[in-house]
Design an enzyme around this catalytic site. Sequence first.
Site, PDB file in Angstrom:
ATOM      1  N   GLY A  11      -8.225   0.935   3.692  1.00  0.00           N
ATOM      2  CA  GLY A  11      -8.766   2.290   3.641  1.00  0.00           C
ATOM      3  C   GLY A  11      -7.887   3.257   2.867  1.00  0.00           C
ATOM      4  CG  ASN A  12      -3.686   2.489   2.422  1.00  0.00           C
ATOM      5  OD1 ASN A  12      -4.403   1.489   2.487  1.00  0.00           O
ATOM      6  ND2 ASN A  12      -2.470   2.471   1.986  1.00  0.00           N
ATOM      7  CE  LYS A 128     -13.723  -2.066  10.870  1.00  0.00           C
ATOM      8  NZ  LYS A 128     -12.403  -2.594  10.488  1.00  0.00           N
ATOM      9  CE  LYS A 210      -9.859  -4.010   3.822  1.00  0.00           C
ATOM     10  NZ  LYS A 210      -9.209  -3.840   5.119  1.00  0.00           N
ATOM     11  CE  LYS A 272      -5.008  -4.027   7.592  1.00  0.00           C
ATOM     12  NZ  LYS A 272      -6.403  -4.068   7.151  1.00  0.00           N
TER      13      LYS A 272
HETATM   14  N1  LIG Z   1       3.157  -5.146  13.283  1.00  0.00           N
HETATM   15  C1  LIG Z   1       2.770  -4.278  12.324  1.00  0.00           C
HETATM   16  N2  LIG Z   1       3.347  -4.346  11.094  1.00  0.00           N
HETATM   17  C2  LIG Z   1       2.983  -3.485  10.121  1.00  0.00           C
HETATM   18  N3  LIG Z   1       2.042  -2.490  10.273  1.00  0.00           N
HETATM   19  C3  LIG Z   1       1.443  -2.377  11.494  1.00  0.00           C
HETATM   20  C4  LIG Z   1       1.774  -3.258  12.564  1.00  0.00           C
HETATM   21  N4  LIG Z   1       1.010  -2.900  13.645  1.00  0.00           N
HETATM   22  C5  LIG Z   1       0.258  -1.861  13.279  1.00  0.00           C
HETATM   23  N5  LIG Z   1       0.497  -1.525  11.989  1.00  0.00           N
HETATM   24  C6  LIG Z   1      -0.206  -0.412  11.328  1.00  0.00           C
HETATM   25  O1  LIG Z   1      -1.462  -0.948  10.867  1.00  0.00           O
HETATM   26  C7  LIG Z   1      -1.786  -0.307   9.626  1.00  0.00           C
HETATM   27  C8  LIG Z   1      -2.825  -1.132   8.855  1.00  0.00           C
HETATM   28  O2  LIG Z   1      -4.048  -1.003   9.569  1.00  0.00           O
HETATM   29  P1  LIG Z   1      -5.219  -0.047   8.988  1.00  0.00           P
HETATM   30  O3  LIG Z   1      -4.627   1.232   8.489  1.00  0.00           O
HETATM   31  O4  LIG Z   1      -6.285   0.017  10.011  1.00  0.00           O
HETATM   32  O5  LIG Z   1      -5.697  -0.958   7.753  1.00  0.00           O
HETATM   33  P2  LIG Z   1      -6.411  -0.571   6.364  1.00  0.00           P
HETATM   34  O6  LIG Z   1      -5.279  -0.474   5.373  1.00  0.00           O
HETATM   35  O7  LIG Z   1      -7.299  -1.764   6.117  1.00  0.00           O
HETATM   36  O8  LIG Z   1      -7.150   0.724   6.547  1.00  0.00           O
HETATM   37  C9  LIG Z   1      -0.443  -0.213   8.922  1.00  0.00           C
HETATM   38  O9  LIG Z   1      -0.485   0.771   7.886  1.00  0.00           O
HETATM   39  C10 LIG Z   1       0.484   0.203  10.097  1.00  0.00           C
HETATM   40  O10 LIG Z   1       0.447   1.616  10.231  1.00  0.00           O
HETATM   41  N1  LIG Z   2     -15.373  -2.424   7.258  1.00  0.00           N
HETATM   42  C1  LIG Z   2     -14.035  -2.284   7.379  1.00  0.00           C
HETATM   43  O1  LIG Z   2     -13.301  -3.165   7.825  1.00  0.00           O
HETATM   44  O2  LIG Z   2     -13.529  -1.027   6.938  1.00  0.00           O
HETATM   45  P1  LIG Z   2     -11.992  -0.525   7.209  1.00  0.00           P
HETATM   46  O3  LIG Z   2     -11.087  -1.570   6.586  1.00  0.00           O
HETATM   47  O4  LIG Z   2     -11.914   0.809   6.494  1.00  0.00           O
HETATM   48  O5  LIG Z   2     -11.824  -0.432   8.692  1.00  0.00           O
END
Ligand SMILES: Nc1ncnc2c1ncn2[C@@H]1O[C@H](COP(=O)(O)OP(=O)(O)O)[C@@H](O)[C@H]1O
Ligand SMILES: NC(=O)OP(=O)(O)O
Length: 311
Positions: A11-12, A128, A210, A272
């Site tokens: 997402g970021n 989710k 995703k 992940k």
């Molecule tokens: N054990 C871990 N190691 C690294 N990051 C972690 C851990 N547990 C939680 N996180 C957090 O999870 C985030 C990634 O999840 P999220 O932001 O939901 O994913 P996305 O990048 O797909 O949006 C990381 O940026 C961090 O802030």
């Molecule tokens: N669909 C989905 O997994 O979106 P995010 O990664 O933004 O949660």
Amino acid sequence: MGKKVVVALGGNAILSDDASAQAQQEALIKTSKYLVNLVKEDYKLIISHGNGPQVGNLLLQQQLADSEKNPAMPLDTCVAMTQGSIGYWLANAMTRELKHEEIEKEVATILTQVIVDEKDEAFKNPTKPIGPFLTKEIAEEQARETGAIFKEDAGRGYRKVVASPKPIDIYEAKTINTLVDNDIITISCGGGGIPVVGQNLKGIDAVIDKDFASEKLAHLVKADMFIILTGVDNVYINYGKDNEQKLTNVTVKELEIYKSEGHFAPGSMLPKIEAAIQFAKNNPGKQAIITSLESLGKLKGHEQVGTIITV
Ligand SMILES: Nc1ncnc2c1ncn2[C@@H]1O[C@H](COP(=O)(O)OP(=O)(O)O)[C@@H](O)[C@H]1O
Ligand SMILES: NC(=O)OP(=O)(O)O
């Protein structure tokens, strides 16, 4: 022919604090510069992306504007709409960056239907997170008003949660593979894919993770590598604590022990980890990598990038 790599954009890589179309397009222009570096390294790119914040915001807009003459779109259609908007922004940004680098390649966004099981336990237990982060008080108020379910999301606030069934198959996998084998950069499985069930691919209200959809795609197209891009350079154990420890090269067996010890937050890093483990198990000898967009630039030759998971 270069290595086939599935890159799952977190997402970021799309959204900052500003949820406007312009801000998201600017974020994706920056993202594209990093992704084009992989093209220069002769990787054959298959890009997927998240939609959690975007699909939740769209659903809110739909519900606010809902009327008999202008009924709100259901969640499966909102997923398709975010595949289209994010897919357009990303394809547009990639095309511009490729032209700037004088690389003659085409980019195609494929609306992707992902088959799930309507009996998946996920439909009884929504997990989710979608849409904006709310305070506990506002989340409780909205839950009372709408009946929606809200849960705390990795220490970042409360978000509406919806069903997130596991992907069983990807209807357009063969199409995607044909395009990639003809040297076309593809964007697919956006938002985890449009959730559909049964022989007639009937849409169902859910948001597929995703990372899981991207792993399924990586397996179906026989990708050589699976990269999950997120907000951190590496996965950590004891994350956020004084004794946190960066993981670089880790085996599936080691990662499963860390997972059982609770090191990975559900709804954020845990999916992940599970997707990376699944890919490594399904593809002995191949690497799954969890890292940040910024680290990708180091993926030249055999430099260590992020956390590398192998069986
Ligand atoms: N054990 C871990 N190691 C690294 N990051 C972690 C851990 N547990 C939680 N996180 C957090 O999870 C985030 C990634 O999840 P999220 O932001 O939901 O994913 P996305 O990048 O797909 O949006 C990381 O940026 C961090 O802030
Ligand atoms: N669909 C989905 O997994 O979106 P995010 O990664 O933004 O949660």
